[in-house]
Structures are given as structure tokens and as C-alpha cells.
Write a protein that holds these residues in place. Structure first.
Motif, PDB file in Angstrom:
ATOM      1  N   UNK A 196       0.819  -1.205   0.000  1.00 35.57           N
ATOM      2  CA  UNK A 196       0.000   0.000   0.000  1.00 35.57           C
ATOM      3  C   UNK A 196       0.859   1.264   0.000  1.00 35.57           C
ATOM      4  N   UNK A 197       2.066   1.176   0.487  1.00 34.88           N
ATOM      5  CA  UNK A 197       2.993   2.313   0.422  1.00 34.88           C
ATOM      6  C   UNK A 197       3.724   2.344  -0.919  1.00 34.88           C
ATOM      7  N   UNK A 198       4.125   1.168  -1.411  1.00 39.04           N
ATOM      8  CA  UNK A 198       4.949   1.104  -2.620  1.00 39.04           C
ATOM      9  C   UNK A 198       4.157   1.373  -3.890  1.00 39.04           C
ATOM     10  N   UNK A 199       2.911   0.885  -3.976  1.00 38.12           N
ATOM     11  CA  UNK A 199       2.170   0.995  -5.235  1.00 38.12           C
ATOM     12  C   UNK A 199       1.831   2.439  -5.613  1.00 38.12           C
ATOM     13  N   UNK A 200       1.383   3.317  -4.703  1.00 42.38           N
ATOM     14  CA  UNK A 200       1.195   4.721  -5.108  1.00 42.38           C
ATOM     15  C   UNK A 200       2.474   5.384  -5.602  1.00 42.38           C
ATOM     16  N   UNK A 201       3.607   5.060  -4.967  1.00 40.75           N
ATOM     17  CA  UNK A 201       4.870   5.628  -5.434  1.00 40.75           C
ATOM     18  C   UNK A 201       5.225   5.089  -6.820  1.00 40.75           C
ATOM     19  N   UNK A 202       5.010   3.796  -7.031  1.00 44.28           N
ATOM     20  CA  UNK A 202       5.258   3.224  -8.353  1.00 44.28           C
ATOM     21  C   UNK A 202       4.315   3.813  -9.399  1.00 44.28           C
ATOM     22  N   UNK A 203       3.083   4.091  -9.001  1.00 44.47           N
ATOM     23  CA  UNK A 203       2.125   4.687  -9.937  1.00 44.47           C
ATOM     24  C   UNK A 203       2.572   6.080 -10.364  1.00 44.47           C
ATOM     25  N   UNK A 204       3.007   6.886  -9.410  1.00 42.43           N
ATOM     26  CA  UNK A 204       3.514   8.220  -9.745  1.00 42.43           C
ATOM     27  C   UNK A 204       4.729   8.114 -10.663  1.00 42.43           C
ATOM     28  N   UNK A 205       5.615   7.193 -10.357  1.00 41.74           N
ATOM     29  CA  UNK A 205       6.802   6.969 -11.190  1.00 41.74           C
ATOM     30  C   UNK A 205       6.398   6.524 -12.600  1.00 41.74           C
ATOM     31  N   UNK A 206       5.409   5.613 -12.695  1.00 44.52           N
ATOM     32  CA  UNK A 206       4.948   5.161 -14.002  1.00 44.52           C
ATOM     33  C   UNK A 206       4.303   6.293 -14.791  1.00 44.52           C
ATOM     34  N   UNK A 207       3.571   7.182 -14.121  1.00 46.71           N
ATOM     35  CA  UNK A 207       2.979   8.332 -14.805  1.00 46.71           C
ATOM     36  C   UNK A 207       4.050   9.215 -15.432  1.00 46.71           C
ATOM     37  N   UNK A 208       5.099   9.516 -14.664  1.00 46.36           N
ATOM     38  CA  UNK A 208       6.166  10.382 -15.170  1.00 46.36           C
ATOM     39  C   UNK A 208       6.878   9.727 -16.349  1.00 46.36           C
ATOM     40  N   UNK A 209       7.241   8.443 -16.200  1.00 43.70           N
ATOM     41  CA  UNK A 209       7.964   7.754 -17.270  1.00 43.70           C
ATOM     42  C   UNK A 209       7.067   7.580 -18.497  1.00 43.70           C
ATOM     43  N   UNK A 210       5.781   7.310 -18.301  1.00 42.58           N
ATOM     44  CA  UNK A 210       4.862   7.185 -19.429  1.00 42.58           C
ATOM     45  C   UNK A 210       4.712   8.485 -20.191  1.00 42.58           C
ATOM     46  N   UNK A 211       4.620   9.595 -19.476  1.00 41.38           N
ATOM     47  CA  UNK A 211       4.560  10.896 -20.143  1.00 41.38           C
ATOM     48  C   UNK A 211       5.871  11.209 -20.857  1.00 41.38           C
ATOM     49  N   UNK A 212       6.988  10.771 -20.277  1.00 37.68           N
ATOM     50  CA  UNK A 212       8.275  10.957 -20.941  1.00 37.68           C
ATOM     51  C   UNK A 212       8.312  10.189 -22.262  1.00 37.68           C
ATOM     52  N   UNK A 213       7.835   8.953 -22.249  1.00 40.75           N
ATOM     53  CA  UNK A 213       7.772   8.195 -23.502  1.00 40.75           C
ATOM     54  C   UNK A 213       6.838   8.839 -24.514  1.00 40.75           C
ATOM     55  N   UNK A 214       5.700   9.379 -24.035  1.00 43.95           N
ATOM     56  CA  UNK A 214       4.771  10.054 -24.943  1.00 43.95           C
ATOM     57  C   UNK A 214       5.366  11.316 -25.536  1.00 43.95           C
ATOM     58  N   UNK A 215       6.074  12.097 -24.714  1.00 45.34           N
ATOM     59  CA  UNK A 215       6.684  13.331 -25.220  1.00 45.34           C
ATOM     60  C   UNK A 215       7.782  13.024 -26.233  1.00 45.34           C
ATOM     61  N   UNK A 216       8.557  11.959 -25.980  1.00 50.79           N
ATOM     62  CA  UNK A 216       9.607  11.593 -26.918  1.00 50.79           C
ATOM     63  C   UNK A 216       9.010  11.169 -28.258  1.00 50.79           C
ATOM     64  N   UNK A 217       7.934  10.355 -28.244  1.00 48.34           N
ATOM     65  CA  UNK A 217       7.296   9.944 -29.484  1.00 48.34           C
ATOM     66  C   UNK A 217       6.636  11.127 -30.174  1.00 48.34           C
ATOM     67  N   UNK A 218       6.069  12.068 -29.401  1.00 44.82           N
ATOM     68  CA  UNK A 218       5.484  13.269 -30.001  1.00 44.82           C
ATOM     69  C   UNK A 218       6.529  14.144 -30.664  1.00 44.82           C
TER      70      UNK A 218
END
Length: 402
Positions: free
Chosen positions: A293-315
Motif C-alpha cells: 500500500x505504500x509502494x504501489x502509489x509511489x510506483x504509480x507516480x513513477x509510471x505516470x512520469x515515465x509514461x509521459x516521458x515516452x509520450x513526449x519523446x514519441x510526439x
């Protein structure tokens, strides 16, 4: 005196042994006398004498009845009793009517010690067909549906009971924080969060890039390429980030929970904990639930940032939108509420994954096959519950206008 006994013994040895079967003819009847040991050791000899006696009976003239006399039988075991029954059956098949008029050869002279065994063998149950009855196809479908429904209800009730027990212990941690095993919880955060960064980041980056690529291709048909930033921003923050991360953790960590606890159960370590006066839920379940319950929200925030980074690079590569313009447009068009929606879901998904994995671990029986079955079931069950819970959250946030 001794010499006379020795000569008598030698004379007895020279006397011919009495055959196991012999015929005694009377007025209109034949009596077959059984003698000696009717046991498994003499089975072959008895079978040979049965064949010779049947051949001799066929040559008898003017005989209407045939009886068996067991008075001379010294020892009778199960094999001997079966041979007696077989002899009587064969005589009936040869056409000899029963002496008692009931379609069976009369058997007499049975001693008390042989009576029970012979009666058990004679009362042989009728042979039943091993072929199952043909049932209509729809009946099998209904039976399968009913069985699956009962199993689902049983599983749901048992899982809800386990969740209630874990929630009760979690509430107890608020009143007694010292009961939480801090070292074990930190270890779980390291195993579940830090060591999962690379796989979560890699998948989030690729999903963000693919979403941008496919969105740009479709939106380009309408001249709305720039709206791909809205698409990737809202979908990644609100749904894809937390959902993909939860599915990865369900397959990576939920199965590990089941395998670890199931292996402990196979080696009777859980019984050892109870013997030492320790509660297995406090020792094994709570650190995993709290840690995830502590790790998953942090991983979710990390996944959001990395996913947006991948989207910006492809854009940038496909649309020519620079990272600076991507960030500027993203801040202007995508509200922060979408980030909070995704992060709010994460602790609930974590609790579902951890409880499902631990529950299936405690259900493991004492076999390696059961361990594999419950490990697979925990992954499927966790992913299903995460998606179902995500659908409920979607309805809730839509209803409240978020």
C-alpha cells in the motif's frame, strides 16, 4: 516303542493322499466330496481335479441331483471358498439341478469355522456396468454452471472473511502501532517497490510511446494531432499508469506472496508460528499489505512520469512537438485532478493484490501441484479484482463529476 512309532509314521507317509474331490454315486444322485486343504497353495491342483470331476459327471447315467459335501475340508481360505463357489456354478451350467430346488447345487457338511467365509463368497454382489449413463448435453452444462456458481460463492465468502480479518488487524495497528513489524515492512517496500522500478518504468515508457503513436495516427485524419497530448495525459494519469502498474505487481509480487506463504505451509512453518504463539496474519500478511500500500502509489507516480516521458519523446519524433512545448501544453490542458484520481486508486488496488496473494497462499494444500494451482489462481484473481475495482471507481468518479 520308538521303533513302532517310526514304522507307523513311515506307513502313513506311504499312504496315498486323498484327492481334493471325489465322486460317490447313490440312488439317482451324486455326491462330490471335498477334502484336504482348499487354499491358494493348492489352487492349481484343485482346478485340475474340478475339470476331471466334471468330465466324470457327464458319464453318469440316471442321476437327477448333485450335492457338494465339505465335511472333509481341513482348511479353507478365500481362494478355496471362491473355488467352491465356482465349482457349484459350473455344475449348474452343466445342467445339474439344485438339490434344494433353488437353482443352485446344494452344499452341505460345512463346519462352523468355514461357514462365514463361504457365505460371504456366496453372496457376491451383482456385476454393474462401468459405462456411465448417457445424459443430455444441456444437463452437463447446467451441472457445470451450478458447480461453478457454488464454487464462486464459496470462494467469495471465504475471501471476504479473510479480508475482514486482515482489516481488523490493520485497525488494530492504529491503536497499537508497535505490533507492526517495521523491519519486515521496509523489506517488503524494497522488494515490491525499489526492485520493480525497472520493469514498471520500461513498460510505462513503451505504453506511453505506443499510445502517442497510435493516437497521432488516428487524430491526424482530422487535423487534430496536437490533441494527442490531452489523450496521453488524461489516459496515463487517470487509468493506464495505475492499472498497468497494478497488473505488473499482481503478476510479479502477488504470485510471489502465494508462493512464499504456500511454501511455508508445505514446510509446516506456519504451524510452527502458531506453536510459538505468533499470529500468522500479523507476521506474514500485514507487512506485505502495508508495504504494498505504500509502494504501489509511489510506483504509480513513477509510471505516470515515465509514461509521459515516452509520450513526449514519441510526439517529438513523430509530430515535431518539442519537450518544452509538450510540457507547456500539458500544464495548460490537463488538470491535476486526473493525477489524484489515479493515485487514490493505488492503495485500494495494492490491498486487493496483497490480500488475494496471501489468501491463496494460506489455501495451499500439502502438495507441489496445489502450490502451482493457487499461484496461478492468485494472479488471475488479483487482475480480475483490480479491473473490477477500477470499473467501480470509474463509475464513482463520473457520478461525482471528477
Amino acid at each position: 516303542m520308538a521303533s513302532s512309532q517310526t514304522s507307523a509314521a513311515r506307513e502313513h507317509e506311504r499312504m496315498p493322499a486323498r484327492p481334493p474331490l471325489s465322486l460317490e454315486a447313490g440312488a439317482g444322485s451324486v455326491r462330490i466330496c471335498l477334502a484336504g486343504d482348499w487354499s491358494i497353495d493348492e489352487a492349481q491342483t484343485i482346478e485340475a481335479h474340478i475339470a476331471s470331476v466334471r468330465a466324470a459327471l457327464k458319464q453318469q447315467q440316471g442321476v437327477s441331483t448333485c450335492n457338494l459335501d465339505l465335511q472333509g475340508v481341513a482348511r479353507l481360505d478365500t481362494t478355496g471358498a471362491i473355488l467352491v463357489r465356482r465349482l457349484a456354478t459350473l455344475l449348474v451350467k452343466d445342467g445339474w439341478p439344485a438339490g434344494d430346488g433353488r437353482g443352485q447345487v446344494a452344499i452341505g457338511g460345512v463346519s462352523e469355522r468355514h461357514q462365514h467365509l463361504l457365505s460371504v463368497i456366496r453372496e457376491c454382489p451383482k456385476t454393474t456396468s462401468a459405462t456411465p449413463d448417457n445424459t443430455p448435453w444441456y444437463e452437463d452444462v447446467l451441472v457445470d454452471m451450478g458447480t461453478a456458481t457454488l464454487q464462486l460463492l464459496e470462494l467469495t465468502g471465504s475471501l471476504l472473511s479473510f479480508i475482514g480479518l486482515v482489516v481488523q488487524r490493520l485497525v488494530g495497528l492504529v491503536l497499537h502501532p508497535s505490533r507492526l513489524r517495521f523491519t519486515a515492512t521496509v523489506h517488503q517496500i524494497d522488494m515490491l517497490g525499489v526492485r520493480a522500478l525497472w520493469i514498471v518504468g520500461l513498460i510505462a515508457f513503451l505504453v506511453g510511446a505506443v499510445m502517442t503513436n497510435q493516437g497521432a495516427v488516428q487524430l491526424a485524419k482530422f487535423g487534430a494531432d496536437i490533441f494527442v497530448i490531452d489523450l496521453i495525459g488524461i489516459s496515463q494519469l487517470r487509468e493506464l499508469g495505475v492499472l498497468m502498474t497494478s497488473i505488473i505487481i499482481a503478476g510479479r509480487s502477488g504470485s510471489a506472496f502465494t508462493a512464499q506463504i504456500g511454501s511455508m505451509k508445505l514446510h509446516e512453518e506456519i504451524d510452527a508460528l502458531r506453536t510459538m504463539g505468533l499470529n500468522p496474519v500479523d507476521v506474514l500478511v500485514l507487512p506485505r499489505v502495508v508495504g504494498l500500500m505504500i509502494a504501489l502509489p509511489l510506483l504509480t507516480f513513477y509510471a505516470d512520469i515515465v509514461g509521459l516521458l515516452g509520450g513526449s519523446l514519441m510526439g517529438w519524433l513523430q509530430l515535431g512537438v518539442t519537450p518544452a512545448n509538450f510540457i507547456y501544453y500539458f500544464q495548460e490542458e490537463v488538470p491535476y485532478e486526473h493525477l489524484f484520481v489515479g493515485l487514490i486508486k493505488a492503495p485500494f488496488f495494492a490491498a486487493v493484490i496483497a490480500m488475494s496473494g496471501c489468501y491463496e497462499g494460506f489455501k495451499v494444500a500439502r502438495s507441489a501441484y496445489s502450490l502451482g494451482t493457487h499461484t496461478t489462481r492468485s494472479v488471475v484473481q488479483s487482475i480480475f479484482m483490480v479491473i473490477a475495482l477500477d470499473a467501480l471507481f470509474a463509475l464513482f468518479f463520473t457520478a461525482v463529476g471528477v
